[in-house]
Scaffold this motif. Structure first.
Motif, PDB file in Angstrom:
ATOM      1  N   ARG A   1       0.858  -1.180   0.000  1.00  0.00           N
ATOM      2  CA  ARG A   1       0.000   0.000   0.000  1.00  0.00           C
ATOM      3  C   ARG A   1       0.896   1.231   0.000  1.00  0.00           C
ATOM      4  NH1 ARG A   1      -3.074   0.227   5.062  1.00  0.00           N
ATOM      5  NH2 ARG A   1      -1.485  -1.144   5.869  1.00  0.00           N
ATOM      6  N   PRO A   2       0.450   2.293  -0.643  1.00  0.00           N
ATOM      7  CA  PRO A   2       1.278   3.511  -0.604  1.00  0.00           C
ATOM      8  C   PRO A   2       1.352   4.048   0.815  1.00  0.00           C
ATOM      9  CG  PRO A   2      -0.827   3.945  -1.649  1.00  0.00           C
ATOM     10  CD  PRO A   2      -0.748   2.463  -1.411  1.00  0.00           C
ATOM     11  N   LYS A   3       2.541   4.467   1.196  1.00  0.00           N
ATOM     12  CA  LYS A   3       2.744   4.984   2.545  1.00  0.00           C
ATOM     13  C   LYS A   3       2.068   6.331   2.689  1.00  0.00           C
ATOM     14  CE  LYS A   3       6.811   3.655   5.118  1.00  0.00           C
ATOM     15  NZ  LYS A   3       8.192   3.955   5.398  1.00  0.00           N
ATOM     16  N   VAL A   4       1.392   6.519   3.803  1.00  0.00           N
ATOM     17  CA  VAL A   4       0.773   7.804   4.088  1.00  0.00           C
ATOM     18  C   VAL A   4       1.820   8.643   4.812  1.00  0.00           C
ATOM     19  CG1 VAL A   4      -1.103   8.979   5.262  1.00  0.00           C
ATOM     20  CG2 VAL A   4      -1.489   6.748   4.254  1.00  0.00           C
ATOM     21  N   SER A   5       2.173   9.752   4.219  1.00  0.00           N
ATOM     22  CA  SER A   5       3.213  10.566   4.834  1.00  0.00           C
ATOM     23  C   SER A   5       2.690  11.227   6.101  1.00  0.00           C
ATOM     24  CB  SER A   5       3.701  11.637   3.856  1.00  0.00           C
ATOM     25  OG  SER A   5       2.698  12.600   3.653  1.00  0.00           O
ATOM     26  N   LYS A   6       3.600  11.623   6.948  1.00  0.00           N
ATOM     27  CA  LYS A   6       3.229  12.241   8.214  1.00  0.00           C
ATOM     28  C   LYS A   6       2.462  13.537   7.963  1.00  0.00           C
ATOM     29  CE  LYS A   6       5.173  13.180  12.710  1.00  0.00           C
ATOM     30  NZ  LYS A   6       6.374  13.192  13.535  1.00  0.00           N
ATOM     31  N   PHE A   7       2.868  14.276   6.931  1.00  0.00           N
ATOM     32  CA  PHE A   7       2.188  15.530   6.593  1.00  0.00           C
ATOM     33  C   PHE A   7       0.742  15.266   6.222  1.00  0.00           C
ATOM     34  CE2 PHE A   7       0.826  18.543   3.305  1.00  0.00           C
ATOM     35  CZ  PHE A   7       0.865  19.705   4.043  1.00  0.00           C
ATOM     36  N   ASN A   8       0.507  14.257   5.373  1.00  0.00           N
ATOM     37  CA  ASN A   8      -0.867  13.944   4.966  1.00  0.00           C
ATOM     38  C   ASN A   8      -1.705  13.495   6.155  1.00  0.00           C
ATOM     39  OD1 ASN A   8      -0.345  14.582   2.342  1.00  0.00           O
ATOM     40  ND2 ASN A   8       0.027  12.486   1.695  1.00  0.00           N
ATOM     41  N   ARG A   9      -1.102  12.696   7.069  1.00  0.00           N
ATOM     42  CA  ARG A   9      -1.812  12.265   8.251  1.00  0.00           C
ATOM     43  C   ARG A   9      -2.201  13.458   9.114  1.00  0.00           C
ATOM     44  NH1 ARG A   9       1.923   8.924  11.177  1.00  0.00           N
ATOM     45  NH2 ARG A   9       2.799   8.445   9.177  1.00  0.00           N
ATOM     46  N   GLU A  10      -1.246  14.350   9.341  1.00  0.00           N
ATOM     47  CA  GLU A  10      -1.508  15.540  10.159  1.00  0.00           C
ATOM     48  C   GLU A  10      -2.558  16.427   9.492  1.00  0.00           C
ATOM     49  OE1 GLU A  10      -0.415  16.335  13.173  1.00  0.00           O
ATOM     50  OE2 GLU A  10       0.671  14.442  13.294  1.00  0.00           O
ATOM     51  N   GLN A  11      -2.479  16.533   8.161  1.00  0.00           N
ATOM     52  CA  GLN A  11      -3.440  17.347   7.421  1.00  0.00           C
ATOM     53  C   GLN A  11      -4.844  16.754   7.575  1.00  0.00           C
ATOM     54  OE1 GLN A  11      -2.674  17.528   3.217  1.00  0.00           O
ATOM     55  NE2 GLN A  11      -3.521  19.575   3.051  1.00  0.00           N
ATOM     56  N   HIS A  12      -4.945  15.434   7.518  1.00  0.00           N
ATOM     57  CA  HIS A  12      -6.240  14.764   7.662  1.00  0.00           C
ATOM     58  C   HIS A  12      -6.804  14.995   9.067  1.00  0.00           C
ATOM     59  CE1 HIS A  12      -9.369  11.854   6.948  1.00  0.00           C
ATOM     60  NE2 HIS A  12      -9.006  11.186   8.029  1.00  0.00           N
ATOM     61  N   VAL A  13      -5.953  14.867  10.076  1.00  0.00           N
ATOM     62  CA  VAL A  13      -6.385  15.083  11.461  1.00  0.00           C
ATOM     63  C   VAL A  13      -6.833  16.532  11.651  1.00  0.00           C
ATOM     64  CG1 VAL A  13      -5.579  15.189  13.848  1.00  0.00           C
ATOM     65  CG2 VAL A  13      -5.006  13.221  12.429  1.00  0.00           C
ATOM     66  N   ALA A  14      -6.062  17.472  11.084  1.00  0.00           N
ATOM     67  CA  ALA A  14      -6.406  18.889  11.217  1.00  0.00           C
ATOM     68  C   ALA A  14      -7.747  19.175  10.545  1.00  0.00           C
ATOM     69  CB  ALA A  14      -5.314  19.753  10.607  1.00  0.00           C
ATOM     70  N   LYS A  15      -7.988  18.533   9.416  1.00  0.00           N
ATOM     71  CA  LYS A  15      -9.250  18.729   8.704  1.00  0.00           C
ATOM     72  C   LYS A  15     -10.426  18.221   9.546  1.00  0.00           C
ATOM     73  CE  LYS A  15     -11.203  18.016   4.125  1.00  0.00           C
ATOM     74  NZ  LYS A  15     -11.025  17.353   2.824  1.00  0.00           N
ATOM     75  N   GLU A  16     -10.247  17.051  10.182  1.00  0.00           N
ATOM     76  CA  GLU A  16     -11.305  16.510  11.040  1.00  0.00           C
ATOM     77  C   GLU A  16     -11.577  17.428  12.224  1.00  0.00           C
ATOM     78  OE1 GLU A  16     -10.045  12.629  12.155  1.00  0.00           O
ATOM     79  OE2 GLU A  16     -10.654  11.732  10.251  1.00  0.00           O
ATOM     80  N   VAL A  17     -10.506  17.948  12.819  1.00  0.00           N
ATOM     81  CA  VAL A  17     -10.660  18.851  13.960  1.00  0.00           C
ATOM     82  C   VAL A  17     -11.400  20.105  13.538  1.00  0.00           C
ATOM     83  CG1 VAL A  17      -9.380  20.344  15.543  1.00  0.00           C
ATOM     84  CG2 VAL A  17      -8.690  17.977  15.249  1.00  0.00           C
ATOM     85  N   GLN A  18     -11.032  20.642  12.358  1.00  0.00           N
ATOM     86  CA  GLN A  18     -11.686  21.860  11.863  1.00  0.00           C
ATOM     87  C   GLN A  18     -13.167  21.606  11.610  1.00  0.00           C
ATOM     88  OE1 GLN A  18     -10.001  23.352   8.253  1.00  0.00           O
ATOM     89  NE2 GLN A  18     -11.143  25.268   8.320  1.00  0.00           N
ATOM     90  N   GLU A  19     -13.493  20.443  11.018  1.00  0.00           N
ATOM     91  CA  GLU A  19     -14.895  20.125  10.757  1.00  0.00           C
ATOM     92  C   GLU A  19     -15.680  20.002  12.068  1.00  0.00           C
ATOM     93  OE1 GLU A  19     -14.798  16.589   8.422  1.00  0.00           O
ATOM     94  OE2 GLU A  19     -14.255  17.653   6.585  1.00  0.00           O
ATOM     95  N   SER A  20     -15.085  19.370  13.070  1.00  0.00           N
ATOM     96  CA  SER A  20     -15.780  19.222  14.346  1.00  0.00           C
ATOM     97  C   SER A  20     -15.988  20.586  15.011  1.00  0.00           C
ATOM     98  CB  SER A  20     -15.017  18.280  15.275  1.00  0.00           C
ATOM     99  OG  SER A  20     -13.774  18.844  15.633  1.00  0.00           O
TER     100      SER A  20
END
Length: 157
Positions: free
Chosen positions: A84-103
């Motif tokens: 599987r393609p590795k999820v970079s730390k930046f993309n992971r952090e970006q995804h978490v930040a997006k979830e936090v912003q939505e909440s």
């Protein structure tokens, strides 16, 4: 006689003794361990080739070339084990930040909705209180308005 060493002659990788314990020293030790591990693997590979009666063909860099048949087998095995393609730390952090912003946005919307409902209830209470406290010129309560409020309460229940 003077011993002149060939500059292209390979020497083993050594970690200087004068380095203090720390990141740099551990990194060099890791490199040394990796190199010795890889050398052991190459040695065992050459040994198995020799036992099978095949001659390892070396290129100029000291790496062993595989025959075409073995090369095809290796490429097939690599194709089968796709990762599987590795999820970079930046993309992971970006995804978490997006979830936090939505909440946070959702919580803000909920807060404004509750505040709006609260204001409406307060305004309605003030209107009802004004109707209940209305009196005629002679100081008698206006019963028509009070009866309307009571009927509304009954209808809402």
């Amino acid at each position: 006689m003077s011993t002149v060493q060939n500059p292209k002659e390979k020497r083993s990788f050594k970690v200087p003794q004068s380095l203090p314990e720390g990141v740099h020293r551990r990194k060099l030790e890791k490199i040394r361990n990796t190199l010795s591990h890889n050398a052991g693997i190459k040695k065992s590979y050459r040994k198995t080739l020799k036992q099978m009666g095949l001659e390892p063909i070396s290129n100029t860099h000291g790496q062993i070339k595989l025959s075409e048949h073995e090369n095809n087998q290796e490429s097939n095995s690599l194709e089968r084990t796709e990762r599987r393609p590795k999820v970079s730390k930046f993309n992971r952090e970006q995804h978490v930040a997006k979830e936090v912003q939505e909440s946070r946005e959702q919580a803000q919307k909920e807060r404004t909705r509750r505040e709006h409902e609260r204001k409406l209830k307060i305004e309605e209470r003030i209107r009802n209180r004004k109707k209940m406290t209305q009196y005629t010129r002679h100081g008698q309560p206006k019963l028509g308005k009070r009866v309307e409020l009571l009927l509304d309460k009954i209808k809402n229940q």
